[in-house]
Scaffold this motif. Structure first.
Motif, PDB file in Angstrom:
ATOM      1  N   UNK A   1       0.833  -1.202   0.000  1.00  0.00           N
ATOM      2  CA  UNK A   1       0.000   0.000   0.000  1.00  0.00           C
ATOM      3  C   UNK A   1       0.867   1.251   0.000  1.00  0.00           C
ATOM      4  N   UNK A   2       0.260   2.363  -0.315  1.00  0.00           N
ATOM      5  CA  UNK A   2       0.974   3.646  -0.352  1.00  0.00           C
ATOM      6  C   UNK A   2       1.543   4.028   1.008  1.00  0.00           C
ATOM      7  N   UNK A   3       0.802   3.695   2.086  1.00  0.00           N
ATOM      8  CA  UNK A   3       1.265   4.064   3.423  1.00  0.00           C
ATOM      9  C   UNK A   3       0.602   3.188   4.482  1.00  0.00           C
ATOM     10  N   UNK A   4       1.112   3.272   5.684  1.00  0.00           N
ATOM     11  CA  UNK A   4       0.623   2.456   6.795  1.00  0.00           C
ATOM     12  C   UNK A   4      -0.822   2.784   7.161  1.00  0.00           C
TER      13      UNK A   4
ATOM     14  N   UNK B   1      -3.807  -5.884  17.051  1.00  0.00           N
ATOM     15  CA  UNK B   1      -2.958  -6.031  15.873  1.00  0.00           C
ATOM     16  C   UNK B   1      -1.807  -5.038  15.920  1.00  0.00           C
ATOM     17  N   UNK B   2      -0.812  -5.355  15.106  1.00  0.00           N
ATOM     18  CA  UNK B   2       0.355  -4.501  14.950  1.00  0.00           C
ATOM     19  C   UNK B   2       0.708  -4.501  13.468  1.00  0.00           C
ATOM     20  N   UNK B   3       1.099  -3.358  12.953  1.00  0.00           N
ATOM     21  CA  UNK B   3       1.532  -3.226  11.566  1.00  0.00           C
ATOM     22  C   UNK B   3       2.966  -2.716  11.555  1.00  0.00           C
ATOM     23  N   UNK B   4       3.791  -3.354  10.748  1.00  0.00           N
ATOM     24  CA  UNK B   4       5.198  -2.962  10.608  1.00  0.00           C
ATOM     25  C   UNK B   4       5.536  -2.874   9.122  1.00  0.00           C
ATOM     26  N   UNK B   5       6.253  -1.814   8.748  1.00  0.00           N
ATOM     27  CA  UNK B   5       6.725  -1.748   7.374  1.00  0.00           C
ATOM     28  C   UNK B   5       7.820  -2.787   7.196  1.00  0.00           C
TER      29      UNK B   5
END
Length: 89
Positions: A56-59, A80-84
């Motif tokens: 995706x374009x961004x988090x 949940x956790x999101x990491x690049x």
């Protein structure tokens, strides 16, 4: 385009609790897959965690997709956790 990893947790008794929302959840994921946003998303074998890869374009886009999913809205995913992700190969 950046890639992001989703690490999340399922609620207790996920198989029975997810049933009313499963069809809508899978339809939403299918649309995201067709749009090229979801690379993969799946539960762990023991059904305690969810793992996903998004492009995706961004988090913020990824977080919006997760938080608008019926599993999040109805407590099937409890955190949940999101990491690049930096893909080397």
């Amino acid at each position: 385009m950046p890639k992001y990893l989703l690490f999340g947790t399922y609620c207790d008794h996920v198989l029975s609790k997810r049933e009313p929302y499963r069809k809508a959840h899978l339809e939403g994921i299918k649309k995201q897959k067709e749009a090229g946003i979801v690379v993969t998303i799946c539960p762990t074998q023991d059904l305690t965690k969810v793992f996903g890869i998004y492009e995706a374009e961004n988090e913020e886009i990824v977080r919006q997709l997760i938080e608008s999913d019926v599993y999040w809205l109805n407590g099937i995913w409890t955190e949940y956790e999101v990491k690049e992700w930096i893909q080397v190969f």
